[in-house]
Design a protein around this motif. Structure first.
Motif, mmCIF file in Angstrom:
data_model
loop_
_atom_site.group_PDB
_atom_site.id
_atom_site.type_symbol
_atom_site.label_atom_id
_atom_site.label_comp_id
_atom_site.label_asym_id
_atom_site.label_seq_id
_atom_site.Cartn_x
_atom_site.Cartn_y
_atom_site.Cartn_z
ATOM 1 N N LEU A 176 -2.212 14.405 -2.107
ATOM 2 C CA LEU A 176 -1.813 13.011 -2.322
ATOM 3 C C LEU A 176 -0.530 12.682 -1.564
ATOM 4 N N LYS A 230 0.793 -1.219 0.000
ATOM 5 C CA LYS A 230 0.000 0.000 0.000
ATOM 6 C C LYS A 230 0.834 1.282 0.000
ATOM 7 N N SER A 231 2.057 1.221 0.573
ATOM 8 C CA SER A 231 2.757 2.474 0.860
ATOM 9 C C SER A 231 4.182 2.557 0.335
ATOM 10 N N GLN A 277 -2.259 7.163 -12.939
ATOM 11 C CA GLN A 277 -3.542 7.549 -13.543
ATOM 12 C C GLN A 277 -3.582 9.041 -13.877
ATOM 13 N N ALA A 288 4.165 1.631 -4.980
ATOM 14 C CA ALA A 288 2.715 1.706 -4.826
ATOM 15 C C ALA A 288 2.221 3.135 -5.070
ATOM 16 N N PHE A 289 2.969 4.110 -4.552
ATOM 17 C CA PHE A 289 2.590 5.509 -4.768
ATOM 18 C C PHE A 289 2.738 5.875 -6.241
ATOM 19 N N GLU A 290 3.778 5.362 -6.872
ATOM 20 C CA GLU A 290 3.987 5.607 -8.302
ATOM 21 C C GLU A 290 2.819 5.067 -9.124
ATOM 22 N N ARG A 291 2.332 3.895 -8.765
ATOM 23 C CA ARG A 291 1.187 3.303 -9.472
ATOM 24 C C ARG A 291 -0.067 4.140 -9.259
ATOM 25 N N GLN A 292 -0.223 4.683 -8.060
ATOM 26 C CA GLN A 292 -1.362 5.553 -7.789
ATOM 27 C C GLN A 292 -1.314 6.806 -8.663
ATOM 28 N N LEU A 293 -0.106 7.343 -8.835
ATOM 29 C CA LEU A 293 0.061 8.572 -9.613
ATOM 30 C C LEU A 293 -0.037 8.347 -11.112
ATOM 31 N N GLN A 352 -1.202 12.360 2.162
ATOM 32 C CA GLN A 352 -1.823 11.072 2.488
ATOM 33 C C GLN A 352 -0.788 9.949 2.520
ATOM 34 N N TRP A 353 0.116 9.970 1.565
ATOM 35 C CA TRP A 353 1.161 8.941 1.514
ATOM 36 C C TRP A 353 2.088 9.055 2.724
#
Length: 293
Positions: free
Chosen positions: A208, A174-175, A186, A179-184, A211-212
């Motif tokens: 964002l 999750k962190s 989009q 994981a943050f790169e995958r969230q970004l 939150q991370w």
């Protein structure tokens, strides 16, 4: 005779390597892809690079920093999904048999921490906890002059905090930076680009990142409550974000702990990509730096 050591750092996507000379300078450096360890790429690369460097340098030893947990005989006793078909690989035995050169193997986060201590960037008299943020999240703990890895060599596997079989959920899933790169992804931005936008005042990316950082700080707080180290060291490429990043971590760690209980000094790694290489060769030197268990 020159005291040259060949150092490797095996990660999830690439293998870094370098020659470290008697003056503790990196005099030769390169990288190679892991190719997801297809067709035993990692071992083949270590052998190929060693053969090449032996022709140019007198090698007194080979130090290997690697993803995964390392056993007492220099073997990989546990490897997560980061590196395919890696668990059980007898790194020390394979290279010592092939080259008749002493080989020492250390977990990559242990190596990152030992590299900073070895180069004098951290006080070896203090207790130091380190996490490395990258493809996954790993931990290392230096206490009373040695690394503490637990009875089975599996301590500090902090990436698996809050692990759940269903959904493959964990702290690193999750962190991690990945994981943050995958969230970004989009939003078609990278982690450094998101930080740049946040620094420029773009509220969306600032939110964002906050939150991370809060999610990271929650587990850092838990580690500090358990171990209360003198220093908490953060490594990985994101540490290049400096105080903009660490100030947020400090803020959220304080929020996750009772008032006055966060006494630990928060620092970032300074050697960046070279920390694991120095940590791998530190095992060949006498003194506290080599007292790894």
């Amino acid at each position: 005779m020159d005291n040259n050591y060949l150092a490797f750092d095996i990660g999830g996507t690439s293998i870094k390597y370098g020659i470290i000379d008697q003056h503790l300078q990196v005099v030769d450096y390169g990288t190679a892809p892991t190719n997801n360890n297809e067709d035993n790429t990692i071992v083949k690369t270590l052998i190929d690079v060693t053969e090449q460097k032996k022709k140019k340098f007198n090698l007194r030893g080979i130090g290997i920093s690697t993803a995964g947990r390392v056993g007492k005989r220099g073997e990989i006793i546990y490897a997560g999904p980061t590196v395919k078909d890696y668990q059980g690989t007898q790194l020390k035995q394979i290279l010592e048999t092939a080259f008749a050169i002493p080989v020492k193997v250390i977990n990559d986060v242990d190596a990152a921490l030992m590299g900073e201590i070895f180069k004098g960037n951290l006080d070896r008299q203090k207790s130091i906890y380190c996490i490395a943020l990258g493809t996954g999240i790993g931990g290392a703990f230096y206490y009373d002059g040695k690394l503490l890895n637990g009875a089975h060599g599996l301590a500090n596997s902090v990436g698996y905090l809050n692990f759940q079989q269903i959904g493959d959920s964990s702290f690193e899933a999750k962190s991690s930076t990945l994981a943050f790169e995958r969230q970004l992804a989009q939003y078609d931005v990278t982690v450094p680009e998101a930080f740049s936008a946040a620094r420029a005042g773009e509220e969306f990316y600032l939110s964002l990142i906050n939150q991370w950082c809060e999610a990271l700080a929650k587990e850092i707080a838990n580690i500090c409550l358990l171990l209360d180290p003198d220093i908490f060291l953060i490594g990985g490429a994101v540490s290049r974000q400096g105080a903009f990043f660490t100030d947020k971590i400090k803020y959220y760690v304080n929020e996750k702990m009772p008032d006055g209980m966060f006494q630990t000094e928060l620092k970032i790694a300074t050697l960046q990509d070279l920390s694991q290489l120095f940590g791998a060769v530190s095992l060949f030197y006498a003194g506290p730096e080599s007292a790894c268990k």
